[in-house]
Design an enzyme around this catalytic site. Structure first.
Site, PDB file in Angstrom:
ATOM      1  N   ASP A  11       1.059  -0.956  -0.098  1.00  0.00           N
ATOM      2  CA  ASP A  11      -0.130   0.127  -0.174  1.00  0.00           C
ATOM      3  C   ASP A  11       0.672   1.418   0.038  1.00  0.00           C
ATOM      4  O   ASP A  11       1.940   1.210   0.173  1.00  0.00           O
ATOM      5  CB  ASP A  11      -1.070  -0.038   1.267  1.00  0.00           C
ATOM      6  CG  ASP A  11      -1.786   1.228   1.439  1.00  0.00           C
ATOM      7  OD1 ASP A  11      -2.397   1.523   0.472  1.00  0.00           O
ATOM      8  OD2 ASP A  11      -1.889   1.811   2.356  1.00  0.00           O
ATOM      9  N   ASP A 172      -1.956  -0.840   5.792  1.00  0.00           N
ATOM     10  CA  ASP A 172      -2.229  -0.286   6.992  1.00  0.00           C
ATOM     11  C   ASP A 172      -3.491  -0.314   7.409  1.00  0.00           C
ATOM     12  O   ASP A 172      -4.001   0.399   8.548  1.00  0.00           O
ATOM     13  CB  ASP A 172      -1.520   1.045   7.172  1.00  0.00           C
ATOM     14  CG  ASP A 172      -2.312   2.070   6.120  1.00  0.00           C
ATOM     15  OD1 ASP A 172      -2.902   1.904   5.183  1.00  0.00           O
ATOM     16  OD2 ASP A 172      -2.813   2.998   6.751  1.00  0.00           O
TER      17      ASP A 172
END
Length: 224
Positions: A11, A172
């Site tokens: 990410d 996350d």
């Protein structure tokens, strides 16, 4: 690094970079143009992660002027023009990220899978010096689907010729875990990002407090 996954997918916002301050600046400039009240950093943290159209939609709802769905694309384009004009600050890179990516990329193919629009993603990567580490970049508008759908991860793995069972997703938030699970990957989450729920409840296979601890977590999962 003999005991490592075949590939690692990352990410972007909240995992590799602290993009929230620049996103806040961009979204507040858009609100200023509309003579609307500004957001604060805590609100923006809650709105990041689902792509620019959702960020804009949540923003206007939060300030009391919900957008008609038909007006979201044009307003998103206006926001992106503002955001892309902001100079990217290399200091937004979280500690340990550049060194760790450099080390990992020497032995393992890496890809970036983000819900940020692809053009903006490439521009930021170049500006902050992380672009050379990634063999593939999949943005939120690269495909018909975005995370939490597994499609972007599967697309990245196909580009890297990596099997899902030997690939690890690093993120996350819930979108990263959901997409990783659906794509057949194991998942590592950092604890310092922008999750909208306690990171311990995301269901990741491993949590890391500092990015420099990622290689040991990857090796541990691969050995597992």
């Amino acid at each position: 690094m003999s005991l490592m996954p075949a590939a690692v997918l990352f990410d972007f916002d909240g995992t590799l970079i602290d993009s929230a301050p620049d996103i806040l600046t961009g979204i507040n400039r858009l609100l200023d143009e509309e003579n609307l009240p500004n957001l604060d950093l805590a609100q923006v943290h809650q709105f990041i992660g689902d792509g620019a159209p959702m960020l804009v939609t949540r923003t206007f709802a939060a300030v009391g002027r919900p957008l008609d769905p038909d007006s979201v694309p044009a307003m998103t384009d206006r926001y992106m023009a503002i955001y892309e004009a902001l100079p990217a600050d290399p200091s937004c890179v979280f500690p340990g990220v550049a060194e760790t990516l450099a080390s990992l990329s020497a032995d393992i193919p890496l890809a970036l899978v983000t819900n940020k629009p692809e053009r903006a993603t490439h521009a930021v990567l170049e500006a902050i010096g992380l672009a050379p580490y990634f063999k593939a970049v999949v943005g939120g508008d690269s495909l018909p689907t975005r995370k939490p759908h597994p499609g972007p991860l599967l697309h990245a793995m196909a580009h890297l010729a990596a099997a899902p069972g030997k690939t690890i997703m690093v993120g996350d938030g819930a979108n990263d875990v959901t997409a990783g699970r659906a794509a057949g990957c194991q998942v590592v989450c950092v604890t310092y990002g922008y999750p909208r729920m306690p990171v311990e409840q995301l269901g990741a296979d491993r949590l890391v407090d500092h990015f420099r601890d990622l290689p040991s977590a990857l090796a541990d999962l691969t050995a597992g």
